[in-house]
Design a protein around this motif. Structure first.
Motif, PDB file in Angstrom:
ATOM      1  N   TYR A 123      91.804   2.293  22.795  1.00  0.00           N
ATOM      2  CA  TYR A 123      90.658   1.563  22.247  1.00  0.00           C
ATOM      3  C   TYR A 123      89.547   1.437  23.292  1.00  0.00           C
ATOM      4  N   LEU A 124      89.890   1.043  24.503  1.00  0.00           N
ATOM      5  CA  LEU A 124      88.878   0.850  25.543  1.00  0.00           C
ATOM      6  C   LEU A 124      88.205   2.166  25.920  1.00  0.00           C
ATOM      7  N   ALA A 125      88.972   3.254  25.949  1.00  0.00           N
ATOM      8  CA  ALA A 125      88.387   4.563  26.259  1.00  0.00           C
ATOM      9  C   ALA A 125      87.413   4.997  25.154  1.00  0.00           C
ATOM     10  N   VAL A 129      83.379   5.648  25.430  1.00  0.00           N
ATOM     11  CA  VAL A 129      82.730   6.897  25.009  1.00  0.00           C
ATOM     12  C   VAL A 129      81.538   6.584  24.113  1.00  0.00           C
ATOM     13  N   LEU A 130      81.725   5.663  23.190  1.00  0.00           N
ATOM     14  CA  LEU A 130      80.622   5.308  22.289  1.00  0.00           C
ATOM     15  C   LEU A 130      79.450   4.705  23.063  1.00  0.00           C
ATOM     16  N   ASP A 136      75.890   0.381  21.026  1.00  0.00           N
ATOM     17  CA  ASP A 136      75.917  -0.907  21.698  1.00  0.00           C
ATOM     18  C   ASP A 136      76.247  -1.991  20.675  1.00  0.00           C
ATOM     19  N   HIS A 137      77.131  -2.878  21.061  1.00  0.00           N
ATOM     20  CA  HIS A 137      77.550  -3.957  20.164  1.00  0.00           C
ATOM     21  C   HIS A 137      77.039  -5.311  20.633  1.00  0.00           C
ATOM     22  N   GLU A 138      76.395  -5.342  21.783  1.00  0.00           N
ATOM     23  CA  GLU A 138      75.995  -6.603  22.401  1.00  0.00           C
ATOM     24  C   GLU A 138      75.125  -7.470  21.499  1.00  0.00           C
ATOM     25  N   GLU A 143      74.794  -2.813  14.077  1.00  0.00           N
ATOM     26  CA  GLU A 143      75.151  -1.900  15.168  1.00  0.00           C
ATOM     27  C   GLU A 143      76.586  -2.140  15.640  1.00  0.00           C
ATOM     28  N   ALA A 144      76.970  -3.400  15.778  1.00  0.00           N
ATOM     29  CA  ALA A 144      78.332  -3.736  16.195  1.00  0.00           C
ATOM     30  C   ALA A 144      79.344  -3.297  15.137  1.00  0.00           C
ATOM     31  N   VAL A 145      79.000  -3.481  13.882  1.00  0.00           N
ATOM     32  CA  VAL A 145      79.887  -3.071  12.786  1.00  0.00           C
ATOM     33  C   VAL A 145      80.060  -1.551  12.787  1.00  0.00           C
ATOM     34  N   ARG A 146      78.964  -0.823  12.938  1.00  0.00           N
ATOM     35  CA  ARG A 146      79.028   0.653  12.971  1.00  0.00           C
ATOM     36  C   ARG A 146      79.880   1.132  14.143  1.00  0.00           C
ATOM     37  N   MET A 147      79.718   0.493  15.294  1.00  0.00           N
ATOM     38  CA  MET A 147      80.495   0.886  16.464  1.00  0.00           C
ATOM     39  C   MET A 147      81.985   0.648  16.218  1.00  0.00           C
ATOM     40  N   ARG A 148      82.324  -0.497  15.653  1.00  0.00           N
ATOM     41  CA  ARG A 148      83.728  -0.826  15.374  1.00  0.00           C
ATOM     42  C   ARG A 148      84.331   0.164  14.369  1.00  0.00           C
ATOM     43  N   GLU A 149      83.573   0.542  13.358  1.00  0.00           N
ATOM     44  CA  GLU A 149      84.056   1.520  12.376  1.00  0.00           C
ATOM     45  C   GLU A 149      84.340   2.864  13.054  1.00  0.00           C
TER      46      GLU A 149
END
Length: 160
Positions: A123-125, A129-130, A136-138, A143-149
Motif C-alpha cells: 500500500y505505501l509503495a 508511486v501515485l 495528492d490527497h492532502e 482528489e483524495a477519493v480518486r487516489m484511494r480508488e
C-alpha cells in the motif's frame, strides 16, 4: 535494457531480497496501471523511524517520523506523464523520483489495521508511486477519493 530500473536499498535489518523483489513488482504494477509504458527509474530506501524522521526534517521541515515520503522528479498533474524527452541521456530512463518507507511504520500500521505487513508495504509503495505521478490527497475531497480508488485497484490486481 530493463523496462524499469527500481533500486531498493535498506539501512535497517530485515529487508530480504524477497522483500526487495516484492517492492519492485508492486511498483512495476502501479506504474503499468497508470500507463507508464516507457523506461523509468524509481529509487527506494527502506529505513526505520529514526531514518525517515531525519529525512522528513531535512527535506520537509517536519520534525517527526512518518510512514512514507515521496520526492517526485517532476511537477505533474494527475494523469499527466513525463515524456521520452525527460529521459536521462546517460541511462535512457525517465527518473520519476524517490520514495522512502519506514519499516517500523509498516509493521505498526499493519498491526493497527489488522492486515499483513506485506499488504501495508505494498500500500505505501503504491501510494508513493501515485505521489510521484502527481496525485495528492492532502487537500482531501475528490482528489483524495480518486487516489484511494487507484491504490485499491493496484492492490486488488496484486491479490492484496
Amino acid at each position: 535494457m530493463k523496462r524499469h530500473y527500481i533500486p531498493v536499498t535498506a539501512d535497517v535489518p530485515g529487508v530480504s531480497e524477497g522483500t526487495r523483489s516484492f517492492l519492485r513488482r508492486v511498483i512495476r504494477t502501479a506504474l503499468a496501471e497508470q500507463g507508464v509504458d516507457f523506461p523509468c527509474e524509481v529509487d527506494v530506501l527502506v529505513t526505520g523511524d529514526a531514518g525517515i524522521h531525519t529525512i522528513n526534517l531535512e527535506m520537509r521541515g517536519v520534525d517527526r517520523p512518518t510512514d512514507v515520503l515521496s520526492f517526485p522528479e517532476f511537477e505533474l498533474t494527475p494523469g499527466e506523464l513525463p515524456g521520452a524527452e525527460d529521459a536521462d541521456p546517460g541511462t535512457g530512463y525517465v527518473p520519476l523520483g524517490d520514495m522512502v518507507i519506514s519499516l517500523e511504520r509498516v509493521k505498526a500500521q499493519a498491526k493497527e489495521y489488522g492486515h499483513a505487513n506485506r499488504r501495508e508495504l505494498a500500500y505505501l509503495a503504491v501510494h508513493s508511486v501515485l505521489h510521484l505521478l502527481g496525485y495528492d490527497h492532502e487537500a482531501g475531497g475528490l482528489e483524495a477519493v480518486r487516489m484511494r480508488e487507484k491504490e485499491e485497484a493496484v492492490l486488488i490486481q496484486l491479490g492484496l
